[in-house]
Design a protein around this motif. Structure first.
Motif, PDB file in Angstrom:
ATOM      1  N   HIS A  44     -12.055   2.731   0.744  1.00 43.80           N
ATOM      2  CA  HIS A  44     -10.936   2.391  -0.144  1.00 43.80           C
ATOM      3  C   HIS A  44     -10.070   1.288   0.453  1.00 43.80           C
ATOM      4  O   HIS A  44      -9.734   0.300  -0.221  1.00 43.80           O
ATOM      5  CB  HIS A  44     -10.104   3.653  -0.390  1.00 43.80           C
ATOM      6  N   GLY A  91      -8.637   7.362  -2.364  1.00 39.22           N
ATOM      7  CA  GLY A  91      -8.833   6.567  -3.572  1.00 39.22           C
ATOM      8  C   GLY A  91      -9.135   7.446  -4.770  1.00 39.22           C
ATOM      9  O   GLY A  91      -9.599   8.587  -4.638  1.00 39.22           O
ATOM     10  N   HIS A 117       0.835  -1.206   0.000  1.00 44.08           N
ATOM     11  CA  HIS A 117       0.000   0.000   0.000  1.00 44.08           C
ATOM     12  C   HIS A 117       0.866   1.251   0.000  1.00 44.08           C
ATOM     13  O   HIS A 117       0.587   2.213  -0.724  1.00 44.08           O
ATOM     14  CB  HIS A 117      -0.918  -0.018   1.225  1.00 44.08           C
ATOM     15  N   HIS A 163      -7.374  -8.430  -1.301  1.00 41.40           N
ATOM     16  CA  HIS A 163      -6.120  -9.103  -0.941  1.00 41.40           C
ATOM     17  C   HIS A 163      -6.367 -10.446  -0.262  1.00 41.40           C
ATOM     18  O   HIS A 163      -5.704 -11.443  -0.576  1.00 41.40           O
ATOM     19  CB  HIS A 163      -5.302  -8.202  -0.016  1.00 41.40           C
ATOM     20  N   ARG A 184     -11.951  -2.191   0.667  1.00 45.14           N
ATOM     21  CA  ARG A 184     -11.998  -2.917  -0.604  1.00 45.14           C
ATOM     22  C   ARG A 184     -10.648  -3.558  -0.912  1.00 45.14           C
ATOM     23  O   ARG A 184     -10.582  -4.711  -1.343  1.00 45.14           O
ATOM     24  CB  ARG A 184     -12.406  -1.984  -1.741  1.00 45.14           C
ATOM     25  N   LYS A 185      -9.553  -2.822  -0.676  1.00 50.64           N
ATOM     26  CA  LYS A 185      -8.230  -3.386  -0.928  1.00 50.64           C
ATOM     27  C   LYS A 185      -7.968  -4.604  -0.046  1.00 50.64           C
ATOM     28  O   LYS A 185      -7.404  -5.593  -0.494  1.00 50.64           O
ATOM     29  CB  LYS A 185      -7.147  -2.322  -0.686  1.00 50.64           C
TER      30      LYS A 185
END
Length: 291
Positions: A268, A195, A113, A276, A271-272
Protein backbone atom coordinates in the motif's frame (compact mmCIF):
# COMPACT_ATOMS: atom_id res chain seq x y z
CA UNK A 1 21.92 17.17 -20.71
CA UNK A 2 20.61 17.14 -17.12
CA UNK A 3 22.80 15.11 -14.76
CA UNK A 4 21.28 12.51 -12.48
CA UNK A 5 21.51 14.55 -9.25
CA UNK A 6 19.82 17.51 -10.95
CA UNK A 7 17.09 15.24 -12.30
CA UNK A 8 16.65 13.81 -8.82
CA UNK A 9 16.29 17.32 -7.41
CA UNK A 10 13.54 18.01 -9.96
CA UNK A 11 11.70 14.70 -9.68
CA UNK A 12 12.17 14.05 -5.97
CA UNK A 13 12.40 17.59 -4.62
CA UNK A 14 10.96 21.03 -5.35
CA UNK A 15 12.95 21.77 -8.51
CA UNK A 16 16.09 23.79 -9.15
CA UNK A 17 16.80 27.46 -8.50
CA UNK A 18 19.24 29.71 -10.37
CA UNK A 19 20.20 31.12 -6.97
CA UNK A 20 21.42 27.80 -5.56
CA UNK A 21 23.87 25.15 -6.72
CA UNK A 22 22.30 21.89 -7.80
CA UNK A 23 23.14 18.74 -5.80
CA UNK A 24 26.35 17.18 -7.03
CA UNK A 25 25.68 13.51 -6.28
CA UNK A 26 22.92 11.13 -5.10
CA UNK A 27 24.32 11.18 -1.55
CA UNK A 28 23.46 14.88 -1.27
CA UNK A 29 19.88 14.13 -2.33
CA UNK A 30 19.60 11.39 0.30
CA UNK A 31 21.21 13.62 2.92
CA UNK A 32 18.28 16.00 2.57
CA UNK A 33 16.18 13.46 4.50
CA UNK A 34 18.24 14.02 7.64
CA UNK A 35 18.17 17.76 6.95
CA UNK A 36 14.37 17.73 7.04
CA UNK A 37 14.29 16.68 10.67
CA UNK A 38 13.00 18.84 13.54
CA UNK A 39 14.49 22.29 14.06
CA UNK A 40 14.73 24.75 16.92
CA UNK A 41 11.36 26.30 16.01
CA UNK A 42 9.41 23.02 16.33
CA UNK A 43 6.07 23.40 18.08
CA UNK A 44 5.45 20.87 20.85
CA UNK A 45 2.30 19.43 22.37
CA UNK A 46 3.67 20.41 25.79
CA UNK A 47 3.89 24.10 24.86
CA UNK A 48 0.42 24.08 23.28
CA UNK A 49 -1.09 22.39 26.34
CA UNK A 50 0.51 24.95 28.67
CA UNK A 51 -0.80 27.80 26.53
CA UNK A 52 -4.32 26.37 26.52
CA UNK A 53 -4.30 25.81 30.28
CA UNK A 54 -3.39 29.47 30.74
CA UNK A 55 -6.11 30.48 28.31
CA UNK A 56 -8.80 28.50 30.15
CA UNK A 57 -7.72 30.01 33.47
CA UNK A 58 -7.71 33.57 32.10
CA UNK A 59 -11.09 33.18 30.42
CA UNK A 60 -12.57 31.95 33.68
CA UNK A 61 -11.26 35.06 35.43
CA UNK A 62 -12.43 37.28 32.57
CA UNK A 63 -15.93 35.85 32.84
CA UNK A 64 -15.89 36.88 36.49
CA UNK A 65 -15.17 40.48 35.40
CA UNK A 66 -11.35 40.63 35.44
CA UNK A 67 -10.53 43.01 32.58
CA UNK A 68 -6.79 42.41 32.81
CA UNK A 69 -7.38 38.66 32.42
CA UNK A 70 -9.55 39.34 29.36
CA UNK A 71 -6.73 41.32 27.74
CA UNK A 72 -4.21 38.59 28.56
CA UNK A 73 -6.49 35.96 27.05
CA UNK A 74 -6.76 38.05 23.89
CA UNK A 75 -2.96 38.26 23.78
CA UNK A 76 -2.68 34.44 23.91
CA UNK A 77 -5.18 34.15 21.07
CA UNK A 78 -3.16 36.59 18.97
CA UNK A 79 0.04 34.71 19.80
CA UNK A 80 -1.53 31.45 18.60
CA UNK A 81 -2.42 33.06 15.27
CA UNK A 82 1.15 34.36 14.87
CA UNK A 83 2.60 30.95 15.67
CA UNK A 84 0.44 29.31 13.00
CA UNK A 85 1.43 31.91 10.40
CA UNK A 86 5.12 31.59 11.28
CA UNK A 87 4.92 27.80 11.04
CA UNK A 88 3.40 28.04 7.56
CA UNK A 89 6.15 30.40 6.43
CA UNK A 90 8.78 28.15 7.99
CA UNK A 91 7.55 25.13 6.02
CA UNK A 92 7.56 27.11 2.78
CA UNK A 93 11.05 28.47 3.46
CA UNK A 94 12.45 25.03 4.22
CA UNK A 95 11.11 23.71 0.92
CA UNK A 96 12.39 26.68 -1.12
CA UNK A 97 15.83 26.79 0.55
CA UNK A 98 16.63 23.09 0.15
CA UNK A 99 19.06 22.49 -2.77
CA UNK A 100 17.87 18.86 -2.83
CA UNK A 101 14.31 18.90 -1.52
CA UNK A 102 13.70 15.15 -1.22
CA UNK A 103 13.44 15.32 2.56
CA UNK A 104 10.88 18.14 2.48
CA UNK A 105 8.87 16.30 -0.16
CA UNK A 106 8.80 13.27 2.15
CA UNK A 107 7.54 15.51 4.96
CA UNK A 108 4.66 16.56 2.73
CA UNK A 109 3.99 12.97 1.65
CA UNK A 110 3.76 11.62 5.19
CA UNK A 111 1.83 14.67 6.42
CA UNK A 112 -0.76 13.89 3.76
CA UNK A 113 -0.71 10.17 4.62
CA UNK A 114 -1.47 10.97 8.27
CA UNK A 115 -3.89 13.77 7.46
CA UNK A 116 -5.58 15.79 10.18
CA UNK A 117 -7.79 18.84 9.84
CA UNK A 118 -7.61 21.99 11.90
CA UNK A 119 -10.41 24.05 13.37
CA UNK A 120 -9.81 26.38 16.27
CA UNK A 121 -6.32 27.69 16.99
CA UNK A 122 -5.48 24.86 19.39
CA UNK A 123 -6.25 22.19 16.79
CA UNK A 124 -4.36 24.06 14.09
CA UNK A 125 -1.31 24.31 16.33
CA UNK A 126 -1.60 20.62 17.17
CA UNK A 127 -1.64 19.91 13.43
CA UNK A 128 1.68 21.75 13.14
CA UNK A 129 2.99 19.77 16.11
CA UNK A 130 2.06 16.46 14.48
CA UNK A 131 4.40 17.31 11.59
CA UNK A 132 7.14 18.62 13.90
CA UNK A 133 6.96 15.85 16.52
CA UNK A 134 5.55 12.77 14.75
CA UNK A 135 6.67 13.11 11.11
CA UNK A 136 10.01 14.93 10.94
CA UNK A 137 11.83 12.93 13.69
CA UNK A 138 11.04 9.63 11.92
CA UNK A 139 11.74 10.45 8.25
CA UNK A 140 14.86 8.29 8.13
CA UNK A 141 13.78 5.73 10.69
CA UNK A 142 11.14 3.10 11.30
CA UNK A 143 7.66 3.43 9.78
CA UNK A 144 6.27 1.68 12.87
CA UNK A 145 7.72 4.43 15.08
CA UNK A 146 6.27 7.14 12.84
CA UNK A 147 2.89 5.42 12.75
CA UNK A 148 2.76 5.08 16.54
CA UNK A 149 3.73 8.74 16.98
CA UNK A 150 1.11 9.89 14.47
CA UNK A 151 -1.77 7.66 15.64
CA UNK A 152 -1.32 8.64 19.29
CA UNK A 153 -0.74 12.33 18.64
CA UNK A 154 -3.42 14.64 20.13
CA UNK A 155 -4.12 16.13 16.67
CA UNK A 156 -5.09 12.67 15.37
CA UNK A 157 -7.12 11.76 18.47
CA UNK A 158 -9.14 14.97 18.23
CA UNK A 159 -9.55 14.83 14.45
CA UNK A 160 -10.97 11.28 14.50
CA UNK A 161 -13.14 11.82 17.60
CA UNK A 162 -11.22 9.30 19.70
CA UNK A 163 -11.94 11.51 22.72
CA UNK A 164 -15.39 10.00 23.11
CA UNK A 165 -14.52 6.35 22.53
CA UNK A 166 -15.19 4.26 25.64
CA UNK A 167 -14.73 0.52 26.14
CA UNK A 168 -18.18 -1.09 26.68
CA UNK A 169 -16.88 -2.99 29.73
CA UNK A 170 -14.47 -0.34 31.01
CA UNK A 171 -14.62 1.17 34.50
CA UNK A 172 -15.81 4.47 32.97
CA UNK A 173 -18.66 2.79 31.06
CA UNK A 174 -19.86 0.87 34.12
CA UNK A 175 -20.27 4.15 36.01
CA UNK A 176 -21.26 6.65 33.31
CA UNK A 177 -21.94 4.77 30.09
CA UNK A 178 -20.51 5.69 26.71
CA UNK A 179 -19.98 4.22 23.27
CA UNK A 180 -17.27 2.88 21.01
CA UNK A 181 -15.95 5.05 18.15
CA UNK A 182 -14.35 3.16 15.23
CA UNK A 183 -12.98 6.16 13.29
CA UNK A 184 -9.34 5.83 14.38
CA UNK A 185 -9.29 2.04 14.05
CA UNK A 186 -10.76 2.15 10.55
CA UNK A 187 -8.34 4.80 9.32
CA UNK A 188 -5.40 2.96 10.85
CA UNK A 189 -6.26 -0.16 8.83
CA UNK A 190 -7.79 1.26 5.64
CA UNK A 191 -5.67 4.37 5.07
CA UNK A 192 -2.55 4.31 7.24
CA UNK A 193 -1.45 0.67 6.90
CA UNK A 194 -3.05 -2.23 5.00
CA UNK A 195 -5.21 -0.28 2.53
CA UNK A 196 -8.88 -0.58 1.59
CA UNK A 197 -8.53 -3.75 -0.49
CA UNK A 198 -6.64 -5.78 2.12
CA UNK A 199 -7.94 -8.94 3.75
CA UNK A 200 -9.51 -7.69 6.97
CA UNK A 201 -13.05 -7.77 8.37
CA UNK A 202 -15.38 -5.51 10.30
CA UNK A 203 -14.59 -7.67 13.33
CA UNK A 204 -10.92 -6.66 13.02
CA UNK A 205 -11.91 -2.99 12.93
CA UNK A 206 -14.12 -3.33 16.00
CA UNK A 207 -11.54 -5.31 17.96
CA UNK A 208 -8.91 -2.70 17.13
CA UNK A 209 -11.32 0.06 18.18
CA UNK A 210 -11.75 -1.67 21.54
CA UNK A 211 -8.00 -1.98 21.93
CA UNK A 212 -7.62 1.77 21.28
CA UNK A 213 -10.25 2.91 23.79
CA UNK A 214 -7.71 4.09 26.36
CA UNK A 215 -6.39 6.73 23.97
CA UNK A 216 -7.66 10.16 24.93
CA UNK A 217 -5.88 13.51 24.94
CA UNK A 218 -5.96 15.44 28.20
CA UNK A 219 -3.89 18.60 28.61
CA UNK A 220 -2.86 17.62 32.13
CA UNK A 221 -2.81 13.81 32.06
CA UNK A 222 -1.36 12.88 28.68
CA UNK A 223 -2.87 10.61 26.02
CA UNK A 224 -3.98 7.44 27.85
CA UNK A 225 -6.84 6.95 30.29
CA UNK A 226 -6.95 3.39 31.62
CA UNK A 227 -10.45 3.89 33.08
CA UNK A 228 -11.89 4.11 29.54
CA UNK A 229 -9.93 1.17 28.15
CA UNK A 230 -11.75 -2.04 27.28
CA UNK A 231 -10.39 -4.98 29.30
CA UNK A 232 -8.57 -7.37 26.96
CA UNK A 233 -7.90 -9.48 25.16
CA UNK A 234 -8.71 -8.29 21.63
CA UNK A 235 -7.88 -10.17 18.45
CA UNK A 236 -6.82 -8.16 15.39
CA UNK A 237 -5.95 -10.01 12.16
CA UNK A 238 -5.51 -13.25 14.09
CA UNK A 239 -3.24 -11.91 16.85
CA UNK A 240 -4.22 -11.36 20.48
CA UNK A 241 -3.41 -8.17 22.38
CA UNK A 242 -4.07 -6.92 25.89
CA UNK A 243 -4.23 -10.27 27.74
CA UNK A 244 -1.15 -9.75 29.96
CA UNK A 245 -2.59 -7.34 32.49
CA UNK A 246 -4.37 -3.95 32.55
CA UNK A 247 -4.76 -2.15 29.21
CA UNK A 248 -1.82 0.09 28.38
CA UNK A 249 -0.05 1.99 25.63
CA UNK A 250 2.21 -1.05 25.22
CA UNK A 251 -0.71 -3.01 23.73
CA UNK A 252 -1.39 -0.20 21.26
CA UNK A 253 2.28 0.01 20.30
CA UNK A 254 2.31 -3.75 19.74
CA UNK A 255 -0.65 -3.76 17.33
CA UNK A 256 0.75 -0.75 15.42
CA UNK A 257 4.14 -2.46 15.14
CA UNK A 258 2.44 -5.54 13.67
CA UNK A 259 0.28 -3.51 11.26
CA UNK A 260 3.34 -1.59 10.06
CA UNK A 261 5.26 -4.79 9.32
CA UNK A 262 2.59 -6.57 7.27
CA UNK A 263 3.27 -7.13 3.54
CA UNK A 264 -0.07 -5.51 2.65
CA UNK A 265 1.16 -2.32 4.32
CA UNK A 266 4.40 -2.41 2.33
CA UNK A 267 2.46 -2.76 -0.93
CA UNK A 268 0.00 0.00 0.00
CA UNK A 269 2.75 2.46 0.95
CA UNK A 270 4.91 1.54 -2.04
CA UNK A 271 2.09 2.27 -4.47
CA UNK A 272 1.36 5.62 -2.80
CA UNK A 273 5.04 6.60 -2.94
CA UNK A 274 5.36 5.70 -6.63
CA UNK A 275 2.18 7.62 -7.47
CA UNK A 276 3.48 10.63 -5.55
CA UNK A 277 6.99 10.69 -7.01
CA UNK A 278 6.73 8.97 -10.40
CA UNK A 279 3.35 8.50 -12.08
CA UNK A 280 -0.40 8.55 -11.49
CA UNK A 281 -0.39 5.20 -13.31
CA UNK A 282 2.42 3.50 -11.36
CA UNK A 283 4.51 0.78 -13.04
CA UNK A 284 3.71 -2.41 -11.14
CA UNK A 285 7.31 -3.62 -11.33
CA UNK A 286 8.51 -0.50 -9.57
CA UNK A 287 5.81 -0.82 -6.92
CA UNK A 288 6.79 -4.45 -6.29
CA UNK A 289 10.49 -3.58 -6.04
CA UNK A 290 9.85 -0.74 -3.62
CA UNK A 291 7.50 -2.88 -1.50
Amino acid sequence: MIAYPELAAIRLGYGLSPLMAAPVDPAQVLASVAGAGPDADAISVASISAMQRDLVRLRRRAKAGDRKARAQADDIGALSDRMIALAQRREMARALDAPAGFGERLVRFWSDHFTVRGGNSERRLLGVSLVDEAIRPHLGGSFADMMFAAETHPAMLLYLSQQGSVGPNSRFARKRGGGLNENLAREMIELHSLGVGADYTQADVRQLAELLTGLRYHRDRGIFDATRAEPGPETVLGRRYGDKGPASLDDIRAVITDLAARPETARHLARKLVVHFVSDDPPQGLVDRLA
